[in-house]
Design an enzyme around this catalytic site. Structure first.
Site, PDB file in Angstrom:
ATOM      1  N   GLY A  88       0.803  -1.235   0.000  1.00 56.03           N
ATOM      2  CA  GLY A  88       0.000   0.000   0.000  1.00 56.03           C
ATOM      3  C   GLY A  88       0.825   1.268   0.000  1.00 56.03           C
ATOM      4  CE1 TYR A  96      -5.707 -13.530  -2.118  1.00 61.75           C
ATOM      5  CE2 TYR A  96      -7.160 -14.471  -3.791  1.00 61.75           C
ATOM      6  CZ  TYR A  96      -6.834 -13.441  -2.915  1.00 61.75           C
ATOM      7  OH  TYR A  96      -7.644 -12.336  -2.845  1.00 61.75           O
TER       8      TYR A  96
HETATM    9  N1  LIG Z   1      -8.542  -6.490  -6.100  1.00 68.70           N
HETATM   10  C1  LIG Z   1      -9.329  -7.547  -6.304  1.00 68.70           C
HETATM   11  O1  LIG Z   1      -9.752  -7.821  -7.435  1.00 68.70           O
HETATM   12  C2  LIG Z   1      -9.772  -8.417  -5.147  1.00 68.70           C
HETATM   13  C3  LIG Z   1     -10.654  -9.466  -5.414  1.00 68.70           C
HETATM   14  C4  LIG Z   1     -11.063 -10.278  -4.373  1.00 68.70           C
HETATM   15  C5  LIG Z   1     -10.617 -10.048  -3.088  1.00 68.70           C
HETATM   16  N2  LIG Z   1      -9.755  -9.052  -2.841  1.00 68.70           N
HETATM   17  C6  LIG Z   1      -9.303  -8.866  -1.448  1.00 68.70           C
HETATM   18  O2  LIG Z   1      -9.479  -7.516  -1.077  1.00 68.70           O
HETATM   19  C7  LIG Z   1      -8.406  -7.127  -0.205  1.00 68.70           C
HETATM   20  C8  LIG Z   1      -7.712  -5.882  -0.787  1.00 68.70           C
HETATM   21  O3  LIG Z   1      -7.173  -6.215  -2.052  1.00 68.70           O
HETATM   22  P1  LIG Z   1      -6.436  -5.130  -2.955  1.00 68.70           P
HETATM   23  O4  LIG Z   1      -6.693  -5.464  -4.358  1.00 68.70           O
HETATM   24  O5  LIG Z   1      -6.736  -3.774  -2.439  1.00 68.70           O
HETATM   25  O6  LIG Z   1      -4.921  -5.516  -2.673  1.00 68.70           O
HETATM   26  P2  LIG Z   1      -3.705  -4.588  -2.149  1.00 68.70           P
HETATM   27  O7  LIG Z   1      -2.475  -5.438  -2.174  1.00 68.70           O
HETATM   28  O8  LIG Z   1      -3.692  -3.300  -2.878  1.00 68.70           O
HETATM   29  O9  LIG Z   1      -4.146  -4.319  -0.630  1.00 68.70           O
HETATM   30  C9  LIG Z   1      -3.784  -5.148   0.452  1.00 68.70           C
HETATM   31  C10 LIG Z   1      -3.134  -4.262   1.500  1.00 68.70           C
HETATM   32  O10 LIG Z   1      -2.813  -5.063   2.639  1.00 68.70           O
HETATM   33  C11 LIG Z   1      -1.550  -4.630   3.112  1.00 68.70           C
HETATM   34  N3  LIG Z   1      -0.963  -5.739   3.882  1.00 68.70           N
HETATM   35  C12 LIG Z   1      -0.450  -6.894   3.392  1.00 68.70           C
HETATM   36  N4  LIG Z   1       0.003  -7.656   4.395  1.00 68.70           N
HETATM   37  C13 LIG Z   1      -0.255  -6.971   5.549  1.00 68.70           C
HETATM   38  C14 LIG Z   1      -0.027  -7.241   6.926  1.00 68.70           C
HETATM   39  N5  LIG Z   1       0.573  -8.374   7.326  1.00 68.70           N
HETATM   40  N6  LIG Z   1      -0.420  -6.321   7.840  1.00 68.70           N
HETATM   41  C15 LIG Z   1      -1.004  -5.152   7.444  1.00 68.70           C
HETATM   42  N7  LIG Z   1      -1.233  -4.848   6.160  1.00 68.70           N
HETATM   43  C16 LIG Z   1      -0.869  -5.745   5.223  1.00 68.70           C
HETATM   44  C17 LIG Z   1      -0.744  -4.251   1.876  1.00 68.70           C
HETATM   45  O11 LIG Z   1       0.308  -3.343   2.165  1.00 68.70           O
HETATM   46  C18 LIG Z   1      -1.832  -3.623   1.004  1.00 68.70           C
HETATM   47  O12 LIG Z   1      -1.895  -2.221   1.187  1.00 68.70           O
HETATM   48  C19 LIG Z   1      -7.490  -8.323  -0.071  1.00 68.70           C
HETATM   49  O13 LIG Z   1      -7.832  -9.004   1.120  1.00 68.70           O
HETATM   50  C20 LIG Z   1      -7.824  -9.170  -1.280  1.00 68.70           C
HETATM   51  O14 LIG Z   1      -7.595 -10.537  -1.009  1.00 68.70           O
HETATM   52  C21 LIG Z   1      -9.304  -8.226  -3.836  1.00 68.70           C
END
Ligand SMILES: NC(=O)c1ccc[n+]([C@@H]2O[C@H](COP(=O)([O-])OP(=O)(O)OC[C@H]3O[C@@H](n4cnc5c(N)ncnc54)[C@H](O)[C@@H]3O)[C@@H](O)[C@H]2O)c1
Length: 320
Positions: free
Chosen positions: A36, A139
């Site tokens: 992030g 995942y």
């Molecule tokens: N983008 C998609 O299409 C999609 C689809 C289905 C589910 N999701 C879920 O939605 C959520 C957000 O996805 P996204 O696309 O924004 O991904 P992203 O990678 O942009 O966001 C995830 C965030 O979690 C933070 N993070 C990772 N490990 C961490 C930890 N141990 N402690 C604290 N923060 C941590 C990262 O720095 C990042 O900012 C995730 O859980 C993902 O599995 C996303």
């Protein structure tokens, strides 16, 4: 209301956090910044850098919170095959740790960002929430396990729980990591910069691409409706788009021709995936509003990484 968002500096998280603040809510964000960027957050948001597995940090941040959005996770499918232990530690362990901390502090509601990937390869499309999942990657296993830990612990601890199975979200500000980037920003970047778009097999594999504003609307509805408890709800566009059609739409929106490289089909992939949205409509009054062409145009317009690759005259009023 007071909201706490784990992973709130990520793609979905920062859009949600900024929107909640614009609606007048108080928002705290925890993110370890492994992916992030805190610069994307409205200055009214209280940002803390830290790990979702750090219990004492959670105890402090959870005080006075009405609802938690749990979005912190590692999110790459291929990477999860290489590093399954990390995906288990962070995605599953992080969820269990968060539920324990919520019990300790007395926070009563959580919405989990789960994934449509859980369904795997299903013959019948669109997929509804009753379908038996096919967990094809670590995942997917980690998201399914997170759902079940959340529901089970929620019953024991008196916490209301909702899992949104989000399909392929896209929009401005989505990360473009060097390895395994999500397909929409990757294709936009390649087409705009004159690079190569790699398509595996026939290009007929399909996905459900949902614009970020629709995802945020669903997350907000799920957080606010206390009558919804222990539910799994699909969030997508409800529209099936093949890889070939996505490339074509990107060509239309950018006004550039894609250089497509066709590669051998990779075995074991998901062929078709599209969300059945009946439950989301019934429980959340969810109605996706942004068609793919509009969402791609908004992504181009609002994301500086793409905008700077367009000649100045190309940002026409039509793009607004
Ligand atoms: N983008 C998609 O299409 C999609 C689809 C289905 C589910 N999701 C879920 O939605 C959520 C957000 O996805 P996204 O696309 O924004 O991904 P992203 O990678 O942009 O966001 C995830 C965030 O979690 C933070 N993070 C990772 N490990 C961490 C930890 N141990 N402690 C604290 N923060 C941590 C990262 O720095 C990042 O900012 C995730 O859980 C993902 O599995 C996303």
């Amino acid at each position: 209301m007071n909201y706490f968002i784990t992973g709130g500096a990520g793609f979905i998280g920062h859009h949600l956090a900024n929107h909640l603040v614009r609606l007048g809510h108080h928002v705290r964000v925890l993110d370890d910044l492994s992916a992030g960027d805190p610069e994307t957050l409205d200055p009214r948001i209280l940002f803390t850098r830290g790990d979702v597995r750090d219990a004492p940090k959670l105890w402090t941040l959870l005080h006075g919170i009405d609802c938690v959005y749990h979005l912190a996770a590692k999110v790459s499918l291929p990477q999860s095959v290489l590093y399954p232990r990390d995906y288990n530690d962070i995605n599953v362990g992080g969820t269990v740790n968060l539920m324990e901390a919520m019990r300790a502090v007395g926070v009563k509601r959580i919405v989990l960002g789960s994934s449509g990937t859980i369904y795997g390869d299903q013959r019948r499309q669109p997929v509804d929430e009753k379908v038996v999942p096919q967990l094809l990657t670590p995942y997917a296993v980690s998201k399914f396990a997170s759902e079940h830990y959340m529901f089970t612990l929620g019953v024991h601890y008196g916490i209301e729980t909702v899992a949104l199975r989000i399909f392929n979200a896209y929009g401005p500000g989505q990360a473009l990591p060097p390895a395994y980037p999500p397909v929409v920003p990757k294709f936009l970047y390649e087409v705009l910069s004159g690079g190569t778009v790699v398509v595996f097999g026939s290009g007929r594999q399909s996905r459900d691409y949902v614009y970020i504003d629709d995802v945020v609307e669903a997350l907000i509805a799920a957080g606010q409706n206390a009558a919804i408890d222990r539910e799994i709800i699909n969030i997508g566009s409800g529209v099936e788009t093949s890889v070939g059609a996505l490339v074509h739409q990107i060509e239309q929106v950018t006004g550039r021709q894609a250089h497509v490289l066709r590669n051998e089909e990779q075995g074991g992939g998901v062929v078709r995936l599209v969300a059945d949205l009946e439950k989301a409509q019934r429980l959340l009054a969810y109605q996706p509003r942004v068609p793919l062409a509009t969402g791609l145009r908004r992504t181009l317009e609002q994301d500086a990484r793409f905008r700077r690759l367009l000649p100045p005259g190309q940002l026409t009023p039509q793009m607004a």
